[in-house]
Enzyme design. Sequence first.
Site, PDB file in Angstrom:
ATOM      1  N   ASP A   7      11.038  75.908   7.320  1.00 34.75           N
ATOM      2  CA  ASP A   7      12.283  76.434   7.082  1.00 34.75           C
ATOM      3  C   ASP A   7      13.443  75.427   6.686  1.00 34.75           C
ATOM      4  O   ASP A   7      14.014  75.057   7.536  1.00 34.75           O
ATOM      5  CB  ASP A   7      12.700  77.574   8.003  1.00 34.75           C
ATOM      6  CG  ASP A   7      13.887  78.275   7.490  1.00 34.75           C
ATOM      7  OD1 ASP A   7      13.686  79.342   7.042  1.00 34.75           O
ATOM      8  OD2 ASP A   7      15.187  78.017   7.765  1.00 34.75           O
ATOM      9  N   LEU A  19      16.521  79.010  19.993  1.00 31.14           N
ATOM     10  CA  LEU A  19      16.874  78.380  21.376  1.00 31.14           C
ATOM     11  C   LEU A  19      18.298  78.196  21.749  1.00 31.14           C
ATOM     12  O   LEU A  19      18.688  77.255  22.506  1.00 31.14           O
ATOM     13  CB  LEU A  19      16.172  76.831  21.112  1.00 31.14           C
ATOM     14  CG  LEU A  19      14.750  76.768  20.699  1.00 31.14           C
ATOM     15  CD1 LEU A  19      14.345  75.514  20.630  1.00 31.14           C
ATOM     16  CD2 LEU A  19      13.710  77.611  21.636  1.00 31.14           C
ATOM     17  N   SER A  33      19.432  86.049   4.125  1.00 28.69           N
ATOM     18  CA  SER A  33      19.914  85.517   5.357  1.00 28.69           C
ATOM     19  C   SER A  33      21.346  85.800   5.727  1.00 28.69           C
ATOM     20  O   SER A  33      22.199  85.987   4.584  1.00 28.69           O
ATOM     21  CB  SER A  33      19.605  84.161   5.348  1.00 28.69           C
ATOM     22  OG  SER A  33      19.692  83.611   6.591  1.00 28.69           O
ATOM     23  N   ARG A  63       9.292  67.612  21.471  1.00 30.71           N
ATOM     24  CA  ARG A  63       9.955  68.907  21.656  1.00 30.71           C
ATOM     25  C   ARG A  63       9.337  69.695  20.541  1.00 30.71           C
ATOM     26  O   ARG A  63       8.789  70.727  20.632  1.00 30.71           O
ATOM     27  CB  ARG A  63      11.452  68.922  21.576  1.00 30.71           C
ATOM     28  CG  ARG A  63      11.991  68.138  22.470  1.00 30.71           C
ATOM     29  CD  ARG A  63      11.798  68.480  23.745  1.00 30.71           C
ATOM     30  NE  ARG A  63      12.026  70.146  24.045  1.00 30.71           N
ATOM     31  CZ  ARG A  63      11.781  70.781  25.086  1.00 30.71           C
ATOM     32  NH1 ARG A  63      11.016  70.279  26.025  1.00 30.71           N
ATOM     33  NH2 ARG A  63      12.136  72.230  24.829  1.00 30.71           N
ATOM     34  N   HIS A  79      21.211  82.299   0.973  1.00 35.09           N
ATOM     35  CA  HIS A  79      21.557  81.841   2.608  1.00 35.09           C
ATOM     36  C   HIS A  79      22.644  82.777   3.208  1.00 35.09           C
ATOM     37  O   HIS A  79      22.722  82.700   4.458  1.00 35.09           O
ATOM     38  CB  HIS A  79      22.224  80.665   2.404  1.00 35.09           C
ATOM     39  CG  HIS A  79      21.877  79.677   3.498  1.00 35.09           C
ATOM     40  ND1 HIS A  79      21.661  78.346   3.514  1.00 35.09           N
ATOM     41  CD2 HIS A  79      21.773  79.970   4.714  1.00 35.09           C
ATOM     42  CE1 HIS A  79      21.624  77.692   4.813  1.00 35.09           C
ATOM     43  NE2 HIS A  79      21.617  78.809   5.530  1.00 35.09           N
ATOM     44  N   TYR A 120      20.820  72.058   3.462  1.00 41.41           N
ATOM     45  CA  TYR A 120      20.467  71.160   4.482  1.00 41.41           C
ATOM     46  C   TYR A 120      20.230  69.621   4.268  1.00 41.41           C
ATOM     47  O   TYR A 120      19.900  68.613   4.612  1.00 41.41           O
ATOM     48  CB  TYR A 120      19.013  71.576   5.192  1.00 41.41           C
ATOM     49  CG  TYR A 120      19.066  72.902   5.742  1.00 41.41           C
ATOM     50  CD1 TYR A 120      20.297  73.696   6.143  1.00 41.41           C
ATOM     51  CD2 TYR A 120      17.714  73.578   6.450  1.00 41.41           C
ATOM     52  CE1 TYR A 120      20.334  74.903   6.690  1.00 41.41           C
ATOM     53  CE2 TYR A 120      17.891  74.730   6.896  1.00 41.41           C
ATOM     54  CZ  TYR A 120      18.954  75.415   7.229  1.00 41.41           C
ATOM     55  OH  TYR A 120      18.960  76.685   7.719  1.00 41.41           O
ATOM     56  N   SER A 163      13.841  71.139  16.260  1.00 40.88           N
ATOM     57  CA  SER A 163      14.091  70.032  17.053  1.00 40.88           C
ATOM     58  C   SER A 163      13.741  68.890  16.121  1.00 40.88           C
ATOM     59  O   SER A 163      12.884  68.683  15.317  1.00 40.88           O
ATOM     60  CB  SER A 163      13.133  69.950  18.272  1.00 40.88           C
ATOM     61  OG  SER A 163      13.411  68.779  18.956  1.00 40.88           O
ATOM     62  N   LYS A 206      16.511  78.104   0.456  1.00 42.54           N
ATOM     63  CA  LYS A 206      17.594  78.870   0.439  1.00 42.54           C
ATOM     64  C   LYS A 206      18.815  78.491  -0.543  1.00 42.54           C
ATOM     65  O   LYS A 206      18.919  77.165  -0.551  1.00 42.54           O
ATOM     66  CB  LYS A 206      18.263  79.400   1.972  1.00 42.54           C
ATOM     67  CG  LYS A 206      17.433  79.658   3.135  1.00 42.54           C
ATOM     68  CD  LYS A 206      18.075  79.748   4.201  1.00 42.54           C
ATOM     69  CE  LYS A 206      17.199  79.499   5.571  1.00 42.54           C
ATOM     70  NZ  LYS A 206      16.717  78.241   5.799  1.00 42.54           N
ATOM     71  N   GLN A 222      16.701  86.688   7.486  1.00 42.50           N
ATOM     72  CA  GLN A 222      16.703  85.631   8.492  1.00 42.50           C
ATOM     73  C   GLN A 222      18.316  85.556   9.293  1.00 42.50           C
ATOM     74  O   GLN A 222      19.210  85.514   8.328  1.00 42.50           O
ATOM     75  CB  GLN A 222      16.590  84.326   8.070  1.00 42.50           C
ATOM     76  CG  GLN A 222      16.348  83.419   9.048  1.00 42.50           C
ATOM     77  CD  GLN A 222      16.296  81.771   8.336  1.00 42.50           C
ATOM     78  OE1 GLN A 222      17.055  80.931   8.728  1.00 42.50           O
ATOM     79  NE2 GLN A 222      15.100  81.542   7.568  1.00 42.50           N
TER      80      GLN A 222
END
Length: 259
Positions: A30, A175, A124, A220, A93, A35, A215, A60, A146
């Site tokens: 994703d 998380l 989203s 992880r 987004h 980003y 992560s 997005k 989302q």
Amino acid sequence: MPVIGLGVYQNPNCKPACLAALQSGYRHIDSARAYKNETQVGEAVRDSGLPRQDIFVTSKINKIGGGYQSCLNAIGDSLKNFGFDYLDLYLIHSAYGGKTARLEAWEALLAARKAGKLRSVGVSNYNVKHLEEIREAGLEAPSVNQIELHPFCQQKAIVDYCRSHGIVVQAYTPLVRGEFGNPVLQELSKKYGKDPAQILIRWSLQHNFVPLPKSQNPDRVRSNIEVFNFEISGEDIEKLDKLDRGKDGAVTWNPVDVD
């Protein structure tokens, strides 16, 4: 759509994490234009040696105020960044920009899907009122919404609407950014012999959400997908469900109430 995906938010050098994920069994990544790592994701997919069609890739659009053509241009730019002929899922987004901009952007995504550039389209951070705008305009509903989603921020009204309209709910920040100190979470971690992250991901899966744990640490990344060999009991799911604090439980921007 694979039921768990790797999130790459705030990870501009995400290629190592993506490769670790794909080597560990993830088939879902994703990303987003905001980003600034679409190129890295594309490189990881190619370097993984896996067939492109086996990997579900999302991005997005974050700026929708430029109108319909601007949104189409953004989709084209994303494809260029990834080096792909198509994307599996493309989202708006957030609902920022106003109703007119949201609907124009949605029409652009539908057009790009019809042209074969996108396999599926969604949104989203959309609240019920934003989803209703699409329905009231007579347009096809999103395939995905989302939203921030975890035991402390369950966004129940949005989830209920999505379920009643056949919209898949993806859970970002599952998380809680590593805030694992809650006594119930610690208790269940010890009971099941799993780390708190795995308990949270399993909670999401058992609610039929699609969690997107993030992560940068390859170890992880691998650990976060080791969640298919146990199940949380109904009684313990209820304990986690009772942790909901509504909007106060959010740990991100969670912009679901914009006009």
